[in-house]
Design an enzyme around this catalytic site. Sequence first.
Site, PDB file in Angstrom:
ATOM      1  N   GLN A   1      -6.642  11.021  -5.955  1.00 31.50           N
ATOM      2  CA  GLN A   1      -5.536  10.535  -5.132  1.00 31.50           C
ATOM      3  C   GLN A   1      -5.554  11.290  -3.804  1.00 31.50           C
ATOM      4  O   GLN A   1      -5.183  12.463  -3.724  1.00 31.50           O
ATOM      5  CB  GLN A   1      -4.217  10.744  -5.868  1.00 31.50           C
ATOM      6  CG  GLN A   1      -4.179  10.064  -7.238  1.00 31.50           C
ATOM      7  CD  GLN A   1      -4.223   8.545  -7.148  1.00 31.50           C
ATOM      8  OE1 GLN A   1      -3.251   7.897  -6.757  1.00 31.50           O
ATOM      9  NE2 GLN A   1      -5.347   7.961  -7.513  1.00 31.50           N
TER      10      GLN A   1
ATOM     11  N   ALA B   1       5.781   5.311  -7.884  1.00 32.89           N
ATOM     12  CA  ALA B   1       4.329   5.394  -8.005  1.00 32.89           C
ATOM     13  C   ALA B   1       3.656   5.494  -6.636  1.00 32.89           C
ATOM     14  O   ALA B   1       4.298   5.431  -5.579  1.00 32.89           O
ATOM     15  CB  ALA B   1       3.812   4.181  -8.772  1.00 32.89           C
ATOM     16  N   HIS B   2       2.319   5.612  -6.682  1.00 31.22           N
ATOM     17  CA  HIS B   2       1.563   5.834  -5.450  1.00 31.22           C
ATOM     18  C   HIS B   2       1.667   4.663  -4.481  1.00 31.22           C
ATOM     19  O   HIS B   2       1.707   3.505  -4.858  1.00 31.22           O
ATOM     20  CB  HIS B   2       0.100   6.166  -5.740  1.00 31.22           C
ATOM     21  CG  HIS B   2      -0.622   5.169  -6.586  1.00 31.22           C
ATOM     22  ND1 HIS B   2      -1.832   5.428  -7.170  1.00 31.22           N
ATOM     23  CD2 HIS B   2      -0.323   3.907  -6.957  1.00 31.22           C
ATOM     24  CE1 HIS B   2      -2.251   4.387  -7.846  1.00 31.22           C
ATOM     25  NE2 HIS B   2      -1.352   3.445  -7.726  1.00 31.22           N
ATOM     26  N   ASN B   3       1.767   5.036  -3.193  1.00 32.40           N
ATOM     27  CA  ASN B   3       1.778   4.094  -2.070  1.00 32.40           C
ATOM     28  C   ASN B   3       2.997   3.179  -2.032  1.00 32.40           C
ATOM     29  O   ASN B   3       3.005   2.171  -1.314  1.00 32.40           O
ATOM     30  CB  ASN B   3       0.495   3.260  -2.042  1.00 32.40           C
ATOM     31  CG  ASN B   3      -0.734   4.122  -1.852  1.00 32.40           C
ATOM     32  OD1 ASN B   3      -1.488   4.357  -2.798  1.00 32.40           O
ATOM     33  ND2 ASN B   3      -0.919   4.634  -0.653  1.00 32.40           N
TER      34      ASN B   3
END
Length: 343
Positions: free
Chosen positions: A202, A243-245
């Site tokens: 990540q 969560a990511h992004n």
Amino acid sequence: MTHASHSLTLADIARHLGVPLSGNAQTPIRGLATLKDAEPDQIAFLTNRAYLKDLATTRAGAVLLHPEHSKTCPVPRLELDNPYLGYARLSQLFDPLPARDRTGIHPAAVVADDATLGEGTCVAANAVIESGAVLGERVVVGPGSVVGADSQLGEGTRLHANVTVCHGVVIGKRAILHSGCVIGGDGFGFAHDGGAWHKIAQLGGVVLGDDVEVGSCSSIDRGALGDTLIGSDVKIDSQVQIAHNVQIGDHSALAGCVGIAGSTRVGKHCMLGGGVGLSGHLTLCDGVQVTGMSLVTNSIHASGVYSSGTGAMENHQWRKNAVRFKQLDDIAKRLARLEKHRD
């Protein structure tokens, strides 16, 4: 019920709120309490009509209320169009937490030689400030908290005990991070080869705007490539997973146990009730409110209130409805055939 270590007069409080006062301006006030429990040296507030019954018998030194209730108030009053907002502002005057802050670095803290600490910074026992971190003025890092390498904390930001800010995270001014939250942990990224999972590094970060608050044990994951972006004045309750992004617009609020899957965009002034789930790669426009325990699987392009699921009911009734739910597709097809035959 709250008590301050010092007392203010009603005149001081009225001046702070910028509202007119009806009553003895020199009455000393030492704290806040409910209408039912308040003593003569405390202020109460009325925002819900359900508590009008307590107004008639309150012993409070004064009450914050809307002008429409002023005639029924038996004690001094401060009239506001938004009493709850007045209560929020007043609560800051009686918060004992800032008074306990001590500037400087505790002997049991670990601070990297190349970290930068602004004036008035407080680093408590067993906290760790890693290499290249930059802390603005009046930042408070609570006991056991970690500020990762090359992260930035804006002035007036507070980390309560045992907060983890991972490497390369940027946090704006006056943020409040509660115990156990993790900002910038790895996003849930894996590739499957048919037999096993392979971790995807990540490589992005997390950026929080000004005046953000994150509740205890909440997680905001770093981006896979770009950054996870949280706007200014966003309020996040406890046990929330972002969560990511993911991107969340300014002034939005997320209640406890909300879960947002990767790359979803939430607009400005949105409100997500407790337990709401958002699938990945969706867009919610500005001004969307989703009621508690709803699951959103498609983008929402018009502001308004949205819900899914059903409320609780007796089990035997729910079982009947569950059977009918399975029959809906067949019923819809039969209805379509009937309408076609009629035409």
